[in-house]
Design a protein around this motif. Structure first.
Motif, PDB file in Angstrom:
ATOM      1  N   LEU A 183       0.821  -1.210   0.000  1.00 62.32           N
ATOM      2  CA  LEU A 183       0.000   0.000   0.000  1.00 62.32           C
ATOM      3  C   LEU A 183       0.855   1.260   0.000  1.00 62.32           C
ATOM      4  CD1 LEU A 183      -2.899  -0.795   2.497  1.00 62.32           C
ATOM      5  CD2 LEU A 183      -3.056  -0.498   0.030  1.00 62.32           C
TER       6      LEU A 183
ATOM      7  N   SER B   4       2.901   1.543  -3.381  1.00 69.14           N
ATOM      8  CA  SER B   4       2.071   1.715  -4.583  1.00 69.14           C
ATOM      9  C   SER B   4       1.940   3.190  -4.984  1.00 69.14           C
ATOM     10  CB  SER B   4       0.693   1.098  -4.379  1.00 69.14           C
ATOM     11  OG  SER B   4      -0.035   1.812  -3.417  1.00 69.14           O
TER      12      SER B   4
ATOM     13  N   PHE C 252       2.323  -7.043  -3.020  1.00 69.88           N
ATOM     14  CA  PHE C 252       0.941  -7.526  -2.998  1.00 69.88           C
ATOM     15  C   PHE C 252       0.869  -9.016  -3.306  1.00 69.88           C
ATOM     16  CE2 PHE C 252      -0.523  -3.016  -3.784  1.00 69.88           C
ATOM     17  CZ  PHE C 252      -1.123  -2.880  -2.543  1.00 69.88           C
TER      18      PHE C 252
ATOM     19  N   ASN D  27      -5.836  -4.061  -6.165  1.00 67.91           N
ATOM     20  CA  ASN D  27      -4.610  -3.313  -6.435  1.00 67.91           C
ATOM     21  C   ASN D  27      -3.751  -4.029  -7.474  1.00 67.91           C
ATOM     22  OD1 ASN D  27      -4.778  -0.958  -4.837  1.00 67.91           O
ATOM     23  ND2 ASN D  27      -4.359  -2.151  -3.005  1.00 67.91           N
TER      24      ASN D  27
END
Length: 171
Positions: free
Chosen positions: A93, A96, A107, A127
């Motif tokens: 997260l 990204s 991920f 994602n």
């Protein structure tokens, strides 16, 4: 803060001390020590550094969350498998925002390790689908979007999935 093995050892010692206090007749002390042991059991299943990183992410404080995650030196030894999944999920997260290639690795690692909540797994797959779409891998993005839709039981990601499907039509 403590390795997962140390948490179990401390819990065992505290339970033994609590039993000793019960046999000595100090019921209050025994109950308090058992509650203290319960904290270490809780922290075995929910790592304190990951909890603090989640709290920082709720406030959109990415540098603060990264600082908490960086305190975990060796995630393979210090964390259980599910905690490792969340460790890599949080790293994904944060990364990204800047580096899609590295975020994809994080991920994928998080999905491989496993996330305990289906909503988190759906978000990770969403994602990954977005990253695959930006890299022009349409088929992989479609598969990941379908998996994310199946995992999203409460339709919390429904708008994002629809938006991604519309963007995929342009590719």
């Amino acid at each position: 803060m403590f390795n997962k093995v140390y948490k179990l050892v401390i819990t065992g010692i505290l339970v033994i001390v609590a039993l000793w206090q019960f046999f000595e007749g100090n019921i209050g002390n025994g109950i308090f020590i058992l509650l203290l042991a319960g904290i270490f059991v809780f922290l075995y299943y929910k790592n304190e550094m990951i909890l603090m990183a989640f709290l920082r992410l709720r406030k959109q404080d990415f540098p603060g969350a990264k600082k908490w995650l960086d305190k975990i030196k060796d995630p393979e030894k210090a964390l259980t498998q599910k905690q490792q999944g969340y460790y890599w999920y949080l790293h994904g997260l944060m990364v990204s925002q800047t580096n899609m290639t590295q975020a994809e690795k994080f991920f994928k690692r998080a999905v491989k390790m496993g996330l305990s909540m289906k909503q988190d797994l759906a978000m990770a797959k969403l994602n990954l689908a977005g990253i695959a779409m930006t890299k022009r891998r349409k088929r992989e993005a479609q598969i990941l979007l379908q998996e994310a839709k199946k995992l999203d039981k409460h339709n919390m990601l429904d708008e994002q999935i629809k938006m991604m499907k519309q963007q995929m039509k342009k590719i």
